[in-house]
Design an enzyme around this catalytic site. Structure first.
Site, mmCIF file in Angstrom:
data_model
loop_
_atom_site.group_PDB
_atom_site.id
_atom_site.type_symbol
_atom_site.label_atom_id
_atom_site.label_comp_id
_atom_site.label_asym_id
_atom_site.label_seq_id
_atom_site.Cartn_x
_atom_site.Cartn_y
_atom_site.Cartn_z
ATOM 1 N N LYS A 184 1.003 -1.227 0.078
ATOM 2 C CA LYS A 184 -0.060 -0.063 0.138
ATOM 3 C C LYS A 184 1.035 1.275 -0.084
ATOM 4 O O LYS A 184 1.999 1.307 0.688
ATOM 5 C CB LYS A 184 -0.806 -0.045 1.344
ATOM 6 C CG LYS A 184 -1.826 1.263 1.519
ATOM 7 C CD LYS A 184 -2.844 1.214 2.647
ATOM 8 C CE LYS A 184 -3.829 2.174 2.713
ATOM 9 N NZ LYS A 184 -4.739 1.992 3.783
ATOM 10 N N SER A 202 -9.536 2.379 2.941
ATOM 11 C CA SER A 202 -8.617 3.094 1.975
ATOM 12 C C SER A 202 -7.583 2.117 1.378
ATOM 13 O O SER A 202 -6.892 2.702 0.391
ATOM 14 C CB SER A 202 -7.849 3.926 3.128
ATOM 15 O OG SER A 202 -7.019 3.296 3.692
ATOM 16 N N SER A 220 -9.758 -0.071 7.292
ATOM 17 C CA SER A 220 -9.330 -0.018 5.993
ATOM 18 C C SER A 220 -8.541 -1.261 5.336
ATOM 19 O O SER A 220 -8.130 -1.386 4.117
ATOM 20 C CB SER A 220 -8.413 1.125 5.493
ATOM 21 O OG SER A 220 -8.752 2.339 5.491
HETATM 22 N N1 GLN Z 1 -13.155 4.727 6.374
HETATM 23 C C1 GLN Z 1 -12.283 5.452 7.713
HETATM 24 C C2 GLN Z 1 -11.766 6.657 7.317
HETATM 25 O O1 GLN Z 1 -11.958 7.221 6.379
HETATM 26 C C3 GLN Z 1 -11.239 4.316 7.964
HETATM 27 C C4 GLN Z 1 -9.944 4.730 6.952
HETATM 28 C C5 GLN Z 1 -8.824 3.777 7.468
HETATM 29 O O2 GLN Z 1 -9.034 2.545 7.944
HETATM 30 N N2 GLN Z 1 -7.554 3.956 6.938
HETATM 31 O O3 GLN Z 1 -11.301 7.277 8.220
#
Ligand code: GLN
Length: 495
Positions: free
Chosen positions: A84, A159, A183
């Protein structure tokens, strides 16, 4: 199985065996996956390649494999993966999905990247993600969205959307992801793969571009629980000099208990995860998975996580608060983008940040600065911290009655790209089932358990108590031994 055309269909464990037996070389393997990843560039999963570096790593793995001939157990030597783009890497550009870091080259590798490389894994490239990991659909990336291989008009989730899409499309056998509020689990669920976020502090955060430091955690994404166990074993371990929040718990072999029986397992099923908002198709797939566990001998125990709903406002106060502080380092002086023209220092800061950050990141910086500001700190940030503790306590109550907790990962299957329009709240609400475990710092995973509406994958979320990763992987592995949902593949990305 030994022909290169089928290499991308092999799991990490199978590839490791083949490499170990010298039936295929690490170099051929890397070349095969690179060709495939480049052929599917339109998915938007990859942000950077460095063929020369990848092939160099593969050649080194081949030498090590030749030297290790005769050793009993195959390792991760020569198995390719991609990271990632939230992890910094020396050999690849590291952007965190942000214009702010376009073209940025880090002078060092993140600890997790270095650990996997030390195990001989070959890095094929960097994977698209939401900007600074803020998002649930990968649409907040400055470098374009990622398409879900199961339906190119849908989001892969976020994400870690690039990681999930790349694994599901068999462009890589495994990838790293990070999970701050879901994410790893949510994109794994949306793309029909397996992913695990370990206990907060298990894996070092050194070299992970920080979003919300008290929540951020790295983990593997692959097709099976066994593969996740192999990778997670290599990723974890204390890093006291570089991440003061890394746990003083020795690295563990998470594959050791994969096959343990689960006949006396008590699975807690939180009532609050099955209320209004959960769509019928997801509910049906999750219910069927729970029935399968009963067949395997597990007992379902109804439990309550009464503050589930509060996890949304609590998370969306704490995460932006930490983000607003973490992102202050992007000032045009030390890292990345700097505005081309400005009147003075303040103007340089303003223009740099206005140009470098995307809309969602700016929104969170503003929310974060607001909830931390004098006069509002007590009302928002402090309250949120108190409720965060209560959410963690609720889990400890629940774990008195059960060994693991199971439920949906997300209320729906993957939605259409652009489907939430300009409504960030719609994204936030969809995080409801992953946020509680994140706030408590608990390990959680997602494994594919069925297909829902429009034949899109549905994941089952398993949440364990602190440091119970081995148990979670065991529970997931037993399911994958008994069923074949993890073998389901998106059409058009087959052999
Ligand atoms: N969807 C959540 C956010 O927007 C989690 C994102 C994540 O776990 N990096 O913060």
């Amino acid at each position: 199985m030994t022909t290169t055309t089928a290499l991308h269909d092999l799991t990490v464990a199978q590839l490791a065996d083949l490499l170990h037996a010298r039936k295929v070389s690490a170099l051929e393997t890397a070349q095969h996956f690179l060709t495939r990843a480049q052929a599917h560039a339109s998915l938007g999963a990859f942000l950077d390649f460095n063929e020369e570096a990848s092939l160099r790593q593969a050649r080194a793995a081949d030498l090590a494999l030749a030297a290790s001939r005769g050793s009993a157990t195959p390792t991760l030597l020569g198995v390719p993966l991609a990271h990632k783009d939230i992890f910094v890497t020396r050999d690849f550009v590291s952007t965190a999905g942000s214009r702010m870091l376009a073209g940025y080259r880090s002078p060092f590798d993140a600890t997790v990247v270095a650990k996997l490389a030390a195990h001989g894994m070959v890095t094929l490239g960097k994977l698209n993600c939401d900007e600074f990991a803020m998002g649930s659909a990968n649409e907040n990336s400055a470098f374009g969205p990622v398409k879900n291989p199961w339906d190119l008009t849908r989001t892969p989730g976020g994400s870690s959307g690039g990681s999930a899409a790349a694994v599901a499309a068999r462009l890589v056998p495994a990838a790293t992801g990070t999970d701050t509020g879901g994410s790893i689990r949510q994109p794994a669920s949306f793309c029909g793969i397996t992913g695990i976020k370990p206990t907060y502090g298990r894996a070092s955060r050194y070299g992970m571009v920080a979003f919300a430091s008290s929540l951020d955690q790295a983990g593997p994404m692959a097709r099976t629980a066994q593969d996740c166990a192999l990778l997670l074993s290599a990723m974890c371990g204390p890093d006291p000099d570089r991440d003061s929040t890394s746990l003083d718990v020795p690295a563990e072999d998470f594959t050791r208990s994969l096959n343990e029986p689960i006949a006396s397992l008590r699975i807690g099923v939180p009532t609050e995860f099955f209320g209004e908002g959960l769509t019928d198709d997801v509910r049906a797939a999750v219910d069927a998975a729970l029935k399968e566990y009963e067949k395997l001998g597990a007992k379902l125990v109804p439990i309550s996580l009464p503050r589930t709903e509060l996890s949304i406002p609590v998370y969306y106060i704490i995460a932006p608060a930490e983000a607003s502080s973490n992102l202050s380092r992007f000032d045009g002086v030390k890292f990345g983008h700097r505005a081309a023209q400005y009147a003075d220092l303040t103007d340089m800061y303003k223009k740099t940040r206005a140009e470098g950050f995307g809309e969602e990141v700016k929104r969170r910086i503003m929310i974060g600065a607001y909830v931390l500001s004098h006069g509002y700190y007590d009302a928002y940030y402090l309250q949120a911290q108190k409720i965060r503790r209560m959410i963690a306590d609720d889990f400890q109550q629940a774990f008195k009655q059960c060994d693991v907790i199971a439920g949906p990962v997300a209320p729906t299957v993957a939605w259409q790209l652009g489907g939430h329009g300009n409504d960030p709240l719609a994204d936030y609400l969809a995080d409801i089932f992953t946020l509680p475990g994140s706030l408590a710092g608990l390990p959680g995973m997602s494994l594919p358990v069925g297909l829902g509406a429009n034949q899109m994958p549905v994941g089952l979320q398993l949440i364990g108590n602190y440091l119970q990763e081995a148990r979670l992987l065991n529970v997931a592995h037993r399911f994958q031994q008994a069923t074949d949902w993890h073998l389901a593949r998106p059409e058009g990305f087959g052999a």
